[in-house]
Design a protein around this motif. Sequence first.
Motif, PDB file in Angstrom:
ATOM      1  N   ARG A 162       0.839  -1.212   0.000  1.00 11.74           N
ATOM      2  CA  ARG A 162       0.000   0.000   0.000  1.00 11.74           C
ATOM      3  C   ARG A 162       0.870   1.257   0.000  1.00 11.74           C
ATOM      4  NH1 ARG A 162      -2.957  -2.336   4.466  1.00 11.74           N
ATOM      5  NH2 ARG A 162      -4.771  -3.502   3.714  1.00 11.74           N
ATOM      6  N   GLU A 163       1.932   1.232   0.774  1.00 10.16           N
ATOM      7  CA  GLU A 163       2.808   2.396   0.852  1.00 10.16           C
ATOM      8  C   GLU A 163       3.567   2.588  -0.455  1.00 10.16           C
ATOM      9  OE1 GLU A 163       4.643   5.535   3.343  1.00 10.16           O
ATOM     10  OE2 GLU A 163       2.702   4.660   2.842  1.00 10.16           O
ATOM     11  N   MET A 164       3.970   1.499  -1.075  1.00 12.01           N
ATOM     12  CA  MET A 164       4.607   1.604  -2.386  1.00 12.01           C
ATOM     13  C   MET A 164       3.650   2.232  -3.389  1.00 12.01           C
ATOM     14  SD  MET A 164       6.594  -2.087  -2.441  1.00 12.01           S
ATOM     15  CE  MET A 164       7.217  -1.947  -4.126  1.00 12.01           C
ATOM     16  N   GLY A 165       2.368   1.850  -3.316  1.00 14.18           N
ATOM     17  CA  GLY A 165       1.372   2.446  -4.197  1.00 14.18           C
ATOM     18  C   GLY A 165       1.139   3.910  -3.914  1.00 14.18           C
ATOM     19  N   ARG A 166       1.223   4.281  -2.647  1.00 11.98           N
ATOM     20  CA  ARG A 166       0.983   5.687  -2.267  1.00 11.98           C
ATOM     21  C   ARG A 166       2.008   6.618  -2.899  1.00 11.98           C
ATOM     22  NH1 ARG A 166       3.029   9.376   0.922  1.00 11.98           N
ATOM     23  NH2 ARG A 166       4.539   7.971   1.902  1.00 11.98           N
ATOM     24  N   VAL A 167       3.276   6.191  -2.910  1.00 17.07           N
ATOM     25  CA  VAL A 167       4.323   7.095  -3.395  1.00 17.07           C
ATOM     26  C   VAL A 167       4.554   6.961  -4.905  1.00 17.07           C
ATOM     27  CG1 VAL A 167       5.448   7.145  -1.142  1.00 17.07           C
ATOM     28  CG2 VAL A 167       6.220   5.495  -2.869  1.00 17.07           C
ATOM     29  N   CYS A 168       3.788   6.091  -5.557  1.00 18.19           N
ATOM     30  CA  CYS A 168       3.926   5.896  -7.004  1.00 18.19           C
ATOM     31  C   CYS A 168       2.990   6.842  -7.750  1.00 18.19           C
ATOM     32  CB  CYS A 168       3.602   4.449  -7.360  1.00 18.19           C
ATOM     33  SG  CYS A 168       3.899   4.033  -9.090  1.00 18.19           S
ATOM     34  N   ARG A 169       3.503   7.473  -8.788  1.00 20.04           N
ATOM     35  CA  ARG A 169       2.705   8.399  -9.586  1.00 20.04           C
ATOM     36  C   ARG A 169       1.708   7.649 -10.464  1.00 20.04           C
ATOM     37  NH1 ARG A 169       8.099  11.650 -11.139  1.00 20.04           N
ATOM     38  NH2 ARG A 169       8.166  13.048  -9.330  1.00 20.04           N
TER      39      ARG A 169
END
Length: 277
Positions: A135-142
């Motif tokens: 989820r955190e990886m998705g949050r910081v991905c454009r």
Amino acid sequence: MNDEVADQSTRSTVRYSHGHELPVLASHAARTAVNSAAYLLPHLRGGQSILDVGCGPGTITLDLAELVAPGQVVGVENTEAPLAAARENAARRGDSRTRFELADAVALGYPDASFDIVHAHQVLQHLADPVAALREMGRVCRPGGWIAARDADYAAMAWYPDSPHLEQWRTTYRQIAHRNGANPDAGRRLRSWAHQAGITDVQVTSSTWTYADPASCRWWGNGQAARVEAGAFSAQAAELGLTRADVEAIADGWRTWGESPDAWFVILHGELLAQCR
């Protein structure tokens, strides 16, 4: 990840099963973008920004940086030992652009939509909450960017000749990992974890590392023997009831396997690729 670090989602103590002794870092330093992230490479282009979560000694990170130059690349770990090795590797390559920073996998400290690519190699298997990390990886991905993760599956590893010592190694390591709140068979779970994290339209593939020639088998066998004898494995094996003689027998088994003219070892990896929305 440190031998004992705060789990990023619960702040409870989690132990990194491999440790950061020199034999571990040496093994990790053999990883490249080609042998460890080939599934991601077709999506890279110059000028992209990349966050490499759990970058270790940075060899994959630095390869990715060359492929997206002049884009900004950041490698993160939550302990300094691998970051120091990564910075040394960057200096040897003459790379002064790539940054290596402290960060937690589920509390990255970067704004939303900061990176075009968010990558993690052999990381989710060591986390108590891999879903939160995704989820955190998705949050910081454009939006339009890519989340990429690759993890081994210990239960699916295969080798020849048969060896009770290598079976003892696998059984012991899997017990250590589970005891630490990790999941050594992460490769088969990536799709499930992505769905739990709310990541849709995932592409799931697999690939292997195969050791089947004299030089690579000798390197793998000797390297694994050194890792078994290093402090992290031997100490945790002792906590499970193994004696020093048991550990030495496992290490000797690895060396014997590596010298066999028939040696063959395959590590299956699951690979997850998802475009951010």
